[in-house]
Design an enzyme around this catalytic site. Structure first.
Site, PDB file in Angstrom:
ATOM      1  CD  GLN A 168      -1.230  -1.364   3.274  1.00 43.56           C
ATOM      2  OE1 GLN A 168      -2.413  -1.307   3.169  1.00 43.56           O
ATOM      3  NE2 GLN A 168      -0.607  -2.019   4.463  1.00 43.56           N
ATOM      4  CG  ASP A 216      -2.241   1.531  14.469  1.00 41.51           C
ATOM      5  OD1 ASP A 216      -2.613   1.174  15.580  1.00 41.51           O
ATOM      6  OD2 ASP A 216      -2.887   1.638  13.556  1.00 41.51           O
ATOM      7  CD  GLU A 220      -0.044  -4.815   9.345  1.00 37.40           C
ATOM      8  OE1 GLU A 220      -1.154  -4.392  10.160  1.00 37.40           O
ATOM      9  OE2 GLU A 220      -0.166  -4.924   8.290  1.00 37.40           O
ATOM     10  N   GLY A 236      -4.017 -12.113   7.390  1.00 38.33           N
ATOM     11  CA  GLY A 236      -4.710 -12.517   8.423  1.00 38.33           C
ATOM     12  C   GLY A 236      -5.813 -13.794   8.078  1.00 38.33           C
ATOM     13  CG  ASP A 270      -6.862  -1.986  14.152  1.00 40.70           C
ATOM     14  OD1 ASP A 270      -7.588  -1.424  13.528  1.00 40.70           O
ATOM     15  OD2 ASP A 270      -5.850  -1.643  15.057  1.00 40.70           O
ATOM     16  CB  SER A 271      -9.129  -4.732   8.708  1.00 37.64           C
ATOM     17  OG  SER A 271     -10.454  -4.324   8.581  1.00 37.64           O
ATOM     18  CB  THR A 272      -7.038  -0.940   5.634  1.00 35.79           C
ATOM     19  OG1 THR A 272      -6.812  -2.470   5.193  1.00 35.79           O
ATOM     20  CG2 THR A 272      -5.758  -0.411   6.032  1.00 35.79           C
TER      21      THR A 272
HETATM   22  N1  SAM Z   1      -8.345   1.512  12.178  1.00 34.60           N
HETATM   23  C1  SAM Z   1      -7.756   1.743  11.028  1.00 34.60           C
HETATM   24  C2  SAM Z   1      -8.700   2.220  10.033  1.00 34.60           C
HETATM   25  O1  SAM Z   1      -9.626   1.494   9.659  1.00 34.60           O
HETATM   26  O2  SAM Z   1      -8.509   3.323   9.514  1.00 34.60           O
HETATM   27  C3  SAM Z   1      -6.808   0.450  10.527  1.00 34.60           C
HETATM   28  C4  SAM Z   1      -5.414   0.678  11.245  1.00 34.60           C
HETATM   29  S1  SAM Z   1      -4.393  -0.796  11.045  1.00 34.60           S
HETATM   30  C5  SAM Z   1      -3.150   0.303  10.519  1.00 34.60           C
HETATM   31  C6  SAM Z   1      -4.748  -1.662   9.522  1.00 34.60           C
HETATM   32  C7  SAM Z   1      -3.726  -2.597   9.008  1.00 34.60           C
HETATM   33  O3  SAM Z   1      -4.427  -3.698   8.573  1.00 34.60           O
HETATM   34  C8  SAM Z   1      -2.751  -2.155   7.965  1.00 34.60           C
HETATM   35  O4  SAM Z   1      -1.551  -2.211   8.834  1.00 34.60           O
HETATM   36  C9  SAM Z   1      -2.879  -3.135   7.157  1.00 34.60           C
HETATM   37  O5  SAM Z   1      -1.307  -3.567   6.568  1.00 34.60           O
HETATM   38  C10 SAM Z   1      -3.553  -4.452   7.749  1.00 34.60           C
HETATM   39  N2  SAM Z   1      -4.156  -5.476   6.785  1.00 34.60           N
HETATM   40  C11 SAM Z   1      -4.758  -5.117   5.601  1.00 34.60           C
HETATM   41  N3  SAM Z   1      -5.027  -6.266   5.219  1.00 34.60           N
HETATM   42  C12 SAM Z   1      -4.659  -7.309   5.940  1.00 34.60           C
HETATM   43  C13 SAM Z   1      -4.862  -8.738   5.876  1.00 34.60           C
HETATM   44  N4  SAM Z   1      -5.341  -9.222   4.809  1.00 34.60           N
HETATM   45  N5  SAM Z   1      -4.144  -9.411   7.010  1.00 34.60           N
HETATM   46  C14 SAM Z   1      -3.289  -8.787   7.818  1.00 34.60           C
HETATM   47  N6  SAM Z   1      -3.467  -7.295   8.076  1.00 34.60           N
HETATM   48  C15 SAM Z   1      -4.030  -6.517   6.946  1.00 34.60           C
END
Ligand code: SAM
Length: 282
Positions: free
Chosen positions: A32, A87, A106, A139, A156-158
Site C-alpha cells: 500500500q 500501528d 499484520e 490474516g 483492526d483492518s483497513t
Molecule cells: N483502524 C484503522 C482504519 O480503519 O483506518 C486500521 C488501522 S491498521 C493500520 C490496519 C492494518 O491492517 C494495516 O496496517 C494493514 O496493513 C493491515 N491489513 C490489511 N489487510 C490485511 C490482511 N489481509 N491481513 C493482515 N493485515 C492486514
C-alpha cells in the site's frame, strides 16, 4: 495531495482534508501507499492508500473501544488475536489487561516498522512486551491454518480495499469463529455506516449467519468522519453482552486501567443503535 494538504480519497462525493505541516515519511510498501505526516490539530497521522488510519490525538477513541468492551465483558481473557493493527494502538490497549498472550497478524511489516519509528506514542512499548507475538502474514491465511484458540479476536483492518478485502468475507469470519474459545468474542472494524452502508450491511449479514449473538456497537472517531463508526460484535455466547453494569464497574475499577473514552457507562450505551443503523442490519 496538494502542496500542503492531505486529501483523503476514500469517498467519491465527500472529502476530509488535513493540513500537512511536515511529511515524515512517504513510500509505496509492497502492499500500500503509506504516508506519515504532522498536523497541527491531530499530531502525527498515518494514512494508507489515501485513507486516514490513525492519529496521535484521536487514536484513543478507536483503540480503547476495540479492546476494552470485549475484554471487560468476558472477564477472563487470556489470549487475544489482533488481525491488522500494524500501528500497535489496539495491541497497547489489549496489553493493559493481564492477558497471557497477544498475537498480532499484520500483512505489511513496513507499517509496523514505520509506526514504531514515527508513532511510538501510539504503541507505547507494546511491540516489546514479552506477551506480544508478531506474525507477518495475511490474516486470512493465519486464521485458516492456526490451531491456536483465542478468547478475543480483534479485526483492526483497513477499509475493504486492497489487502483487506478478504477480511470482510464470510469465509474469513467462519475461520475466526473456529479460532475462538467457547465464550470468545469477535470484534470487527466495520466502517462508518452513514457513508459506508454496504460495508456494515455485509459484515452484519455474515455475522448473523455465523454467530448466535451478533450486532454492532458504536464509537465516534473524529478523523473517521461521517458520524458513528460501528464495530461488529459476535459470539457463540450471549453472556458477554449481558454483563451487568455493576460487574463491569467492578472489573474496570479493579483493573486500574486509565482510559480517556471507555468507561462502563459508555460500554453499555455504545450498544444502543440509532434507527438508520438498525435498518441496515435488517
Ligand atoms: N483502524 C484503522 C482504519 O480503519 O483506518 C486500521 C488501522 S491498521 C493500520 C490496519 C492494518 O491492517 C494495516 O496496517 C494493514 O496493513 C493491515 N491489513 C490489511 N489487510 C490485511 C490482511 N489481509 N491481513 C493482515 N493485515 C492486514
Amino acid at each position: 495531495m496538494t502542496d500542503s494538504w492531505f486529501e483523503e480519497t476514500l469517498y467519491a462525493n465527500f472529502q476530509l482534508r488535513l493540513r500537512i505541516n511536515n511529511v515524515l515519511h512517504h513510500q509505496k510498501t509492497d502492499y500500500q501507499d503509506l504516508i506519515v505526516f504532522e498536523n497541527g490539530q491531530f499530531g502525527r497521522v498515518l494514512a494508507l492508500d489515501g485513507a486516514i488510519q490513525t492519529t496521535e490525538a484521536d487514536e484513543f477513541f478507536y483503540h480503547e473501544m476495540l479492546a476494552h468492551p470485549p475484554i471487560f465483558a468476558h472477564g477472563d481473557v487470556k489470549r487475544v488475536l489482533i488481525v491488522g493493527g500494524g500501528d500497535g494502538g489496539a495491541l497497547e490497549e489489549v496489553l493493559k489487561h493481564p492477558v497471557e498472550k497477544a498475537v498480532m497478524v499484520e500483512i505489511d511489516p513496513t507499517v509496523i516498522k514505520l509506526s514504531k519509528k514515527y508513532l511510538p506514542a501510539i504503541s507505547a512499548g507494546a511491540f516489546e512486551d514479552p506477551r506480544t507475538e508478531i506474525v507477518i502474514q495475511d490474516g486470512t491465511k493465519f486464521v485458516s491454518e492456526t490451531k491456536e484458540r483465542f478468547d478475543v479476536i480483534v479485526i483492526d483492518s483497513t477499509d475493504p480495499i486492497g489487502p483487506a478485502t478478504a477480511l470482510f468475507q464470510k469465509t474469513f469470519y467462519e475461520n475466526c469463529k473456529r479460532c475462538l474459545t467457547e465464550k470468545g468474542i469477535l470484534i470487527t472494524q466495520s466502517g462508518v455506516p452513514f457513508l459506508q452502508a454496504d460495508e456494515a450491511r455485509d459484515v452484519h449479514r455474515h455475522l448473523r449467519t455465523l454467530f448466535p449473538d451478533h450486532g454492532f456497537y458504536t464509537v465516534p472517531v473524529p478523523t473517521y468522519s461521517g458520524g458513528f463508526m460501528v464495530l461488529g460484535w459476535a459470539s457463540r455466547s450471549d453472556q458477554n453482552r449481558a454483563v451487568s453494569r455493576d460487574r463491569l464497574e467492578r472489573r474496570y475499577t479493579a483493573s486500574g486501567i486509565a482510559t480517556r473514552y471507555y468507561n462502563p457507562d459508555i460500554h453499555l450505551a455504545a450498544f444502543a443503535l440509532p434507527n438508520y443503523i438498525r435498518e441496515l442490519m435488517g
